[in-house]
Design a protein around this motif. Structure first.
Motif, PDB file in Angstrom:
ATOM      1  N   GLY A  80     -19.393   1.998  22.947  1.00  0.00           N
ATOM      2  CA  GLY A  80     -19.925   2.986  22.007  1.00  0.00           C
ATOM      3  C   GLY A  80     -19.218   4.109  21.451  1.00  0.00           C
ATOM      4  N   ALA A  81     -18.903   4.836  20.151  1.00  0.00           N
ATOM      5  CA  ALA A  81     -18.323   5.860  19.958  1.00  0.00           C
ATOM      6  C   ALA A  81     -18.599   6.920  19.638  1.00  0.00           C
ATOM      7  CB  ALA A  81     -17.766   5.911  18.419  1.00  0.00           C
ATOM      8  N   PRO A  82     -18.501   7.828  20.913  1.00  0.00           N
ATOM      9  CA  PRO A  82     -18.618   9.852  21.210  1.00  0.00           C
ATOM     10  C   PRO A  82     -18.075  10.391  19.548  1.00  0.00           C
ATOM     11  CG  PRO A  82     -17.214   9.504  22.545  1.00  0.00           C
ATOM     12  CD  PRO A  82     -17.298   8.272  21.893  1.00  0.00           C
ATOM     13  N   LEU A 112     -13.774   5.906  24.810  1.00  0.00           N
ATOM     14  CA  LEU A 112     -15.192   5.079  23.775  1.00  0.00           C
ATOM     15  C   LEU A 112     -15.967   5.080  25.240  1.00  0.00           C
ATOM     16  CD1 LEU A 112     -13.606   2.378  21.870  1.00  0.00           C
ATOM     17  CD2 LEU A 112     -14.707   4.625  20.966  1.00  0.00           C
ATOM     18  N   PHE A 113     -17.502   4.574  24.728  1.00  0.00           N
ATOM     19  CA  PHE A 113     -18.192   4.575  26.616  1.00  0.00           C
ATOM     20  C   PHE A 113     -18.727   3.172  26.362  1.00  0.00           C
ATOM     21  CE2 PHE A 113     -20.787   6.656  23.349  1.00  0.00           C
ATOM     22  CZ  PHE A 113     -21.444   6.238  22.700  1.00  0.00           C
ATOM     23  N   LEU A 114     -19.285   2.391  27.385  1.00  0.00           N
ATOM     24  CA  LEU A 114     -20.381   1.460  27.639  1.00  0.00           C
ATOM     25  C   LEU A 114     -21.883   1.737  27.079  1.00  0.00           C
ATOM     26  CD1 LEU A 114     -18.220  -1.254  28.979  1.00  0.00           C
ATOM     27  CD2 LEU A 114     -18.338  -0.789  26.617  1.00  0.00           C
ATOM     28  N   HIS A 138     -32.778  11.217  18.747  1.00  0.00           N
ATOM     29  CA  HIS A 138     -32.355  10.115  17.974  1.00  0.00           C
ATOM     30  C   HIS A 138     -31.023  10.554  17.533  1.00  0.00           C
ATOM     31  CE1 HIS A 138     -32.350  13.098  15.004  1.00  0.00           C
ATOM     32  NE2 HIS A 138     -34.056  13.040  15.079  1.00  0.00           N
ATOM     33  N   GLU A 139     -30.069   8.581  17.610  1.00  0.00           N
ATOM     34  CA  GLU A 139     -28.869   9.186  17.026  1.00  0.00           C
ATOM     35  C   GLU A 139     -29.007   7.682  15.903  1.00  0.00           C
ATOM     36  OE1 GLU A 139     -25.904   9.477  19.662  1.00  0.00           O
ATOM     37  OE2 GLU A 139     -26.363  11.332  20.338  1.00  0.00           O
ATOM     38  N   ILE A 140     -29.074   8.190  14.577  1.00  0.00           N
ATOM     39  CA  ILE A 140     -28.546   6.888  13.555  1.00  0.00           C
ATOM     40  C   ILE A 140     -27.318   6.367  13.884  1.00  0.00           C
ATOM     41  CG2 ILE A 140     -28.422   8.243  11.826  1.00  0.00           C
ATOM     42  CD1 ILE A 140     -29.320   5.793  10.230  1.00  0.00           C
ATOM     43  N   GLU A 141     -26.479   5.491  13.556  1.00  0.00           N
ATOM     44  CA  GLU A 141     -25.428   4.835  13.856  1.00  0.00           C
ATOM     45  C   GLU A 141     -25.317   2.903  13.590  1.00  0.00           C
ATOM     46  OE1 GLU A 141     -23.254   5.270  17.420  1.00  0.00           O
ATOM     47  OE2 GLU A 141     -24.986   7.205  17.953  1.00  0.00           O
ATOM     48  N   LEU A 142     -23.762   3.741  12.402  1.00  0.00           N
ATOM     49  CA  LEU A 142     -23.322   2.034  12.168  1.00  0.00           C
ATOM     50  C   LEU A 142     -23.190   0.907  13.026  1.00  0.00           C
ATOM     51  CD1 LEU A 142     -22.797  -0.362  10.136  1.00  0.00           C
ATOM     52  CD2 LEU A 142     -20.796   0.966   9.877  1.00  0.00           C
ATOM     53  N   LEU A 169     -29.901   2.477  16.566  1.00  0.00           N
ATOM     54  CA  LEU A 169     -30.280   3.949  17.534  1.00  0.00           C
ATOM     55  C   LEU A 169     -29.600   4.175  18.743  1.00  0.00           C
ATOM     56  CD1 LEU A 169     -33.996   4.131  16.143  1.00  0.00           C
ATOM     57  CD2 LEU A 169     -32.432   5.197  15.012  1.00  0.00           C
ATOM     58  N   ASP A 170     -28.699   5.211  19.005  1.00  0.00           N
ATOM     59  CA  ASP A 170     -28.195   5.264  20.530  1.00  0.00           C
ATOM     60  C   ASP A 170     -28.962   6.249  21.087  1.00  0.00           C
ATOM     61  OD1 ASP A 170     -26.501   5.688  22.042  1.00  0.00           O
ATOM     62  OD2 ASP A 170     -25.099   6.723  21.423  1.00  0.00           O
ATOM     63  N   MET A 171     -30.443   5.601  21.382  1.00  0.00           N
ATOM     64  CA  MET A 171     -30.688   7.154  21.567  1.00  0.00           C
ATOM     65  C   MET A 171     -30.353   7.497  23.394  1.00  0.00           C
ATOM     66  SD  MET A 171     -33.472   6.511  19.864  1.00  0.00           S
ATOM     67  CE  MET A 171     -34.812   8.587  20.550  1.00  0.00           C
ATOM     68  N   ARG A 182     -26.572   7.949  30.748  1.00  0.00           N
ATOM     69  CA  ARG A 182     -27.792   8.790  29.587  1.00  0.00           C
ATOM     70  C   ARG A 182     -28.032   7.925  28.360  1.00  0.00           C
ATOM     71  NH1 ARG A 182     -25.296  12.860  27.574  1.00  0.00           N
ATOM     72  NH2 ARG A 182     -23.950  12.875  27.623  1.00  0.00           N
ATOM     73  N   LYS A 183     -26.779   6.687  28.379  1.00  0.00           N
ATOM     74  CA  LYS A 183     -27.919   5.910  26.574  1.00  0.00           C
ATOM     75  C   LYS A 183     -27.657   4.709  27.569  1.00  0.00           C
ATOM     76  CE  LYS A 183     -24.056   8.623  24.276  1.00  0.00           C
ATOM     77  NZ  LYS A 183     -24.974   9.030  22.842  1.00  0.00           N
ATOM     78  N   SER A 184     -27.834   3.484  28.376  1.00  0.00           N
ATOM     79  CA  SER A 184     -27.473   2.288  28.878  1.00  0.00           C
ATOM     80  C   SER A 184     -30.001   2.335  29.371  1.00  0.00           C
ATOM     81  CB  SER A 184     -27.271   2.734  30.143  1.00  0.00           C
ATOM     82  OG  SER A 184     -26.027   2.301  30.057  1.00  0.00           O
ATOM     83  N   GLY A 252     -20.484   5.746  16.027  1.00  0.00           N
ATOM     84  CA  GLY A 252     -20.907   7.249  16.309  1.00  0.00           C
ATOM     85  C   GLY A 252     -21.861   7.734  15.114  1.00  0.00           C
ATOM     86  N   THR A 253     -22.527   9.543  15.431  1.00  0.00           N
ATOM     87  CA  THR A 253     -23.924   9.633  14.989  1.00  0.00           C
ATOM     88  C   THR A 253     -23.528  10.934  13.992  1.00  0.00           C
ATOM     89  OG1 THR A 253     -25.848  10.102  14.854  1.00  0.00           O
ATOM     90  CG2 THR A 253     -24.657  11.259  16.273  1.00  0.00           C
ATOM     91  N   PRO A 254     -23.782  11.133  12.466  1.00  0.00           N
ATOM     92  CA  PRO A 254     -23.422  12.335  12.130  1.00  0.00           C
ATOM     93  C   PRO A 254     -23.968  13.387  13.002  1.00  0.00           C
ATOM     94  CG  PRO A 254     -24.889  10.596  10.848  1.00  0.00           C
ATOM     95  CD  PRO A 254     -24.487  10.622  12.691  1.00  0.00           C
TER      96      PRO A 254
HETATM   97 MN    MN Z   1     -23.717   7.939  19.386  1.00  0.00          MN
END
Ligand code: MN
Length: 284
Positions: A80-82, A112-114, A138-142, A169-171, A182-184, A252-254
């Motif tokens: 994951g890219a923060p 970066l995180f995993l 919600h976080e939309i990401e490529l 989506l990186d919820m 928190r993201k896993s 990463g999310t915009p």
């Molecule tokens: Mn994200």
């Protein structure tokens, strides 16, 4: 080509409104220890010419009649890219629930995180909100899928290591714990509807993306605003660890992140990669 995983253990090519079952082309015999990487993603690059030639001779189903799973069944790593969009850094620094007392500076300060591979679901699955009272965004990401082993890759060659791209989506639960924790959560990485191979994407760093919740537009941006672009993310990640086939980079999310509640419907799309419509339900 559009490659999907469907009905749990089938691999398909999506063409128009049909899914062609190409599972029989893969060698799925088990070995132990299993080499790093996802079995299908490892074999896919060499099989693509044959698949392209012959997929229509395989049995097919209507897309709407199959269950679309995460295109990658066993990602070894979800990277994951923060803080990779300037406007998102600004919104995060202005919102105490997002920054939890930290000041975000730049991605090369935070690294970066995993995310756990077990968090990945497909578009016909459901996001299960784990903690009803905690803000969950919600976080939309490529999402970038790696296609061959990559270690210390230079940016000039970085795209040679890519198998394809997905909407993602990186919820994220907001709070003070490490992002990786928190993201896993199970179901907190939504991928698909399918993987689009690189030949269909001229430039991953110029793709529009948008996300709405219950029909209300929340995020609307373009990967041309990435701070670390796709090449730089591959270069950066692979300077610390080897990337294997099926590893996924969430870029990463915009700006525009925000909370979702049980009952919400998220609709999101990265240009050329397909739209996902996903429900949020209660975990039980
Ligand atoms: Mn994200």
């Amino acid at each position: 080509m559009k490659i999907c995983r469907f009905n749990h253990d089938r691999v398909g090519v999506v063409h128009q409104d049909r899914v062609f079952d190409i599972t029989s082309l893969f060698n799925l015999s088990l070995t132990w220890p299993h080499p790093p990487g996802d079995l299908i993603a490892s074999q896919l690059p060499a099989l693509l010419p044959e698949i392209r030639e012959a997929f229509t001779s395989h049995p097919s189903y209507a897309v709407e009649d199959v269950h679309l799973n995460s295109p990658i069944a066993n990602p070894g790593k979800i990277v994951g890219a923060p803080i990779n969009y300037k406007a998102h850094i600004e919104e995060a620094n202005a919102d105490k629930e997002i920054n939890a007392g930290k000041t975000y500076t730049s991605i090369d300060q935070f690294g970066l995180f995993l995310k756990a591979g077990s968090s990945a679901i497909g578009v016909d699955d459901v996001i299960l909100k784990r903690f009803p009272d905690r803000r969950t965004d919600h976080e939309i990401e490529l999402a970038v899928v790696i296609g061959k082993e990559a270690s210390c890759v230079k940016r000039e060659e970085a795209l040679d290591y890519v198998l394809g791209y997905m909407s993602g989506l990186d919820m994220t639960i907001r709070g003070s714990e490490f992002p990786t924790f928190r993201k896993s959560v199970d179901t907190y990485t939504v991928l698909g509807p399918w993987l689009v191979t690189t030949d269909e994407i001229e430039n991953p760093n110029c793709l529009r993306m948008s996300l709405d919740v219950n029909g209300e537009l929340k995020q609307d941006a373009n990967t041309n605003l990435l701070i670390f672009d796709v090449e730089r993310l591959i270069e950066y990640a692979s300077s610390f660890y080897t990337l294997y086939p099926g590893d996924i980079i969430m870029t990463g999310t915009p700006a525009g992140v925000g909370p979702v509640e049980v009952g919400d419907v998220i609709s999101a799309e990265v240009e050329h990669l397909g739209r996902m419509t996903v429900k949020v339900a209660a975990w039980s």
